[in-house]
Design an enzyme around this catalytic site. Structure first.
Site, PDB file in Angstrom:
ATOM      1  N   MET A  13      10.614  -6.290   0.490  1.00  0.00           N
ATOM      2  CA  MET A  13       9.866  -5.551  -0.102  1.00  0.00           C
ATOM      3  C   MET A  13      10.172  -5.875  -1.800  1.00  0.00           C
ATOM      4  O   MET A  13      11.368  -5.468  -2.228  1.00  0.00           O
ATOM      5  CB  MET A  13      10.066  -4.227   0.014  1.00  0.00           C
ATOM      6  CG  MET A  13       9.432  -3.176  -0.585  1.00  0.00           C
ATOM      7  SD  MET A  13       9.630  -1.321  -0.367  1.00  0.00           S
ATOM      8  CE  MET A  13       8.255  -0.309  -0.940  1.00  0.00           C
ATOM      9  N   ILE A  15      11.271  -5.575  -5.434  1.00  0.00           N
ATOM     10  CA  ILE A  15      11.853  -4.400  -6.050  1.00  0.00           C
ATOM     11  C   ILE A  15      11.209  -3.900  -7.104  1.00  0.00           C
ATOM     12  O   ILE A  15      11.191  -2.700  -7.534  1.00  0.00           O
ATOM     13  CB  ILE A  15      13.228  -4.860  -6.766  1.00  0.00           C
ATOM     14  CG1 ILE A  15      13.863  -3.962  -7.030  1.00  0.00           C
ATOM     15  CG2 ILE A  15      12.983  -5.779  -8.042  1.00  0.00           C
ATOM     16  CD1 ILE A  15      15.352  -3.638  -6.130  1.00  0.00           C
ATOM     17  N   ASP A  45       1.203  -0.343  -4.527  1.00  0.00           N
ATOM     18  CA  ASP A  45       1.493   1.021  -3.911  1.00  0.00           C
ATOM     19  C   ASP A  45       0.229   1.668  -4.177  1.00  0.00           C
ATOM     20  O   ASP A  45      -0.201   2.137  -5.116  1.00  0.00           O
ATOM     21  CB  ASP A  45       2.581   1.598  -4.453  1.00  0.00           C
ATOM     22  CG  ASP A  45       2.864   3.132  -3.777  1.00  0.00           C
ATOM     23  OD1 ASP A  45       3.549   2.979  -2.594  1.00  0.00           O
ATOM     24  OD2 ASP A  45       2.321   4.176  -4.326  1.00  0.00           O
ATOM     25  N   TYR A  50      -5.142   8.961  -2.922  1.00  0.00           N
ATOM     26  CA  TYR A  50      -5.405   8.419  -4.430  1.00  0.00           C
ATOM     27  C   TYR A  50      -6.718   8.170  -4.647  1.00  0.00           C
ATOM     28  O   TYR A  50      -7.254   7.864  -5.617  1.00  0.00           O
ATOM     29  CB  TYR A  50      -4.702   6.938  -4.864  1.00  0.00           C
ATOM     30  CG  TYR A  50      -3.256   7.466  -4.641  1.00  0.00           C
ATOM     31  CD1 TYR A  50      -2.455   8.608  -4.674  1.00  0.00           C
ATOM     32  CD2 TYR A  50      -2.226   6.255  -4.874  1.00  0.00           C
ATOM     33  CE1 TYR A  50      -1.267   8.947  -4.876  1.00  0.00           C
ATOM     34  CE2 TYR A  50      -1.005   6.289  -4.854  1.00  0.00           C
ATOM     35  CZ  TYR A  50      -0.442   7.663  -4.619  1.00  0.00           C
ATOM     36  OH  TYR A  50       1.086   7.603  -4.739  1.00  0.00           O
TER      37      TYR A  50
END
Length: 336
Positions: A13, A15, A45, A50
């Site tokens: 993943m 950073i 993300d 959203y």
């Protein structure tokens, strides 16, 4: 410092991720995503709540079709909303997200909140009464929901699963019942609100941590000063992290922006960070945190900013989902 954290399953993943909460318009987000992809962001993300997965999906298709980026080069995260947080609804809501994103799988699927809400008649939104209050759904459990997420890993619709906005005790419960352990826990986390106890519990179970509100939510004043929030006057006594003399001094020392210092402070501790901006210059500069290092004195000074619970400024679920606090799993108390 490695530019990624590695999960138990071998996934890496990045950073630094680009966060998509609170974008003003689809066109604004589309433009910002183009800038982020050009700048080198590969971790993105989003969330069902959203309401921008479809915009992101169109951008992804454009970039895939152009050959500029391949699906396997990206790390894409989305989240299960409270109305989907039920063992019988997990697959349906993940599939809705995949359809919006125009993808066959995501890299990480998170439970957005431990509380479950009753589902409305449209099959998408929470059920509400005439006053807009939602209804807690007590017909499932965190343990059963987690098993339903594990089934989605088995089905190949997500490579990893995780949590968001959980307390230490809830993390423990899920970790102990899990066949596939949570790979990541996304929480509000910054220099004012480092949540060391929760991070310790996550470390115990090999769960990586991702920070949202890494800048301390600088837009918080307009959000919190409202007729429905009687605590705003108390929280506003804490200046934004961008205005902290310590952050400014460390930034000057390294010839970096205050935002870069705040992101590096967390990333240097192995915490994944989400940077959110729609301004092209800030999108680019937020990504440039791997070419310098904070020394021991810098880390000590920034660590001194810990303000405990008073440092919390995260999204207030009670304002957007009136009635959610009635669910027994809702975060009535935060970890220190």
């Amino acid at each position: 410092m490695k530019p990624y954290v590695e999960f138990e399953n071998g996934q890496k993943m990045p950073i630094i991720g680009y966060g998509m909460w609170q974008c003003d318009s689809p066109k604004q987000l589309e433009d910002a995503l183009d800038v982020a992809l050009e700048a080198g962001y590969r971790h993105f993300d989003t969330a069902y709540l959203y309401q921008n997965e479809d915009v992101f999906g169109c951008v992804l298709k454009k970039w895939f079709d152009s050959g500029k980026v391949k699906r396997e080069e990206l790390f894409i995260v989305t989240k299960l909303p409270p109305q989907g947080n039920h063992h019988e609804r997990v697959e349906n809501f993940l599939q809705q997200s995949l359809n919006n994103l125009q993808l066959t799988y995501v890299d990480l699927f998170l439970i957005h909140n431990p509380a479950t809400l009753e589902l409305g008649a449209d099959g998408k939104s929470p059920k509400k009464d005439a006053s807009g209050n939602v209804f807690p759904d007590l017909t499932t459990s965190l343990e059963d929901v987690w098993k339903a997420l594990e089934a989605q890993v088995d089905a190949g619709k997500t490579k990893a699963i995780g949590l968001s906005n959980f307390t230490s005790s809830q993390v423990e419960r899920v970790a102990k019942c899990a066949r596939i352990r949570p790979a990541n826990h996304q929480v509000e986390l910054n220099a004012y609100y480092p949540k060391k106890q929760l991070r310790s519990v996550c470390k115990k179970y090999g769960i990586s941590v991702c920070a949202f509100a890494a800048f301390g939510s600088p837009g918080r004043k307009s959000y919190y000063v409202s007729p429905t929030n009687n605590d705003a006057h108390l929280k506003l006594k804490i200046p934004t992290l961008f205005d902290s003399p310590i952050v400014k001094e460390v930034a000057t020392k390294h010839s970096k922006t205050t935002a870069q210092i705040l992101l590096r402070f967390l990333a240097q501790q192995g915490i994944v960070v989400l940077a959110k901006s729609v301004a092209p210059d800030r999108i680019k500069s937020n990504f440039e945190i791997l070419d310098f290092e904070l020394d021991a004195d810098d880390l000590k000074r920034l660590d001194s900013l810990d303000s405990g619970k008073e440092g919390s400024w995260a999204f207030d679920w009670k304002l957007s989902f009136p009635g959610i606090y009635k669910h027994p799993e809702f975060l009535l108390t935060e970890d220190e």
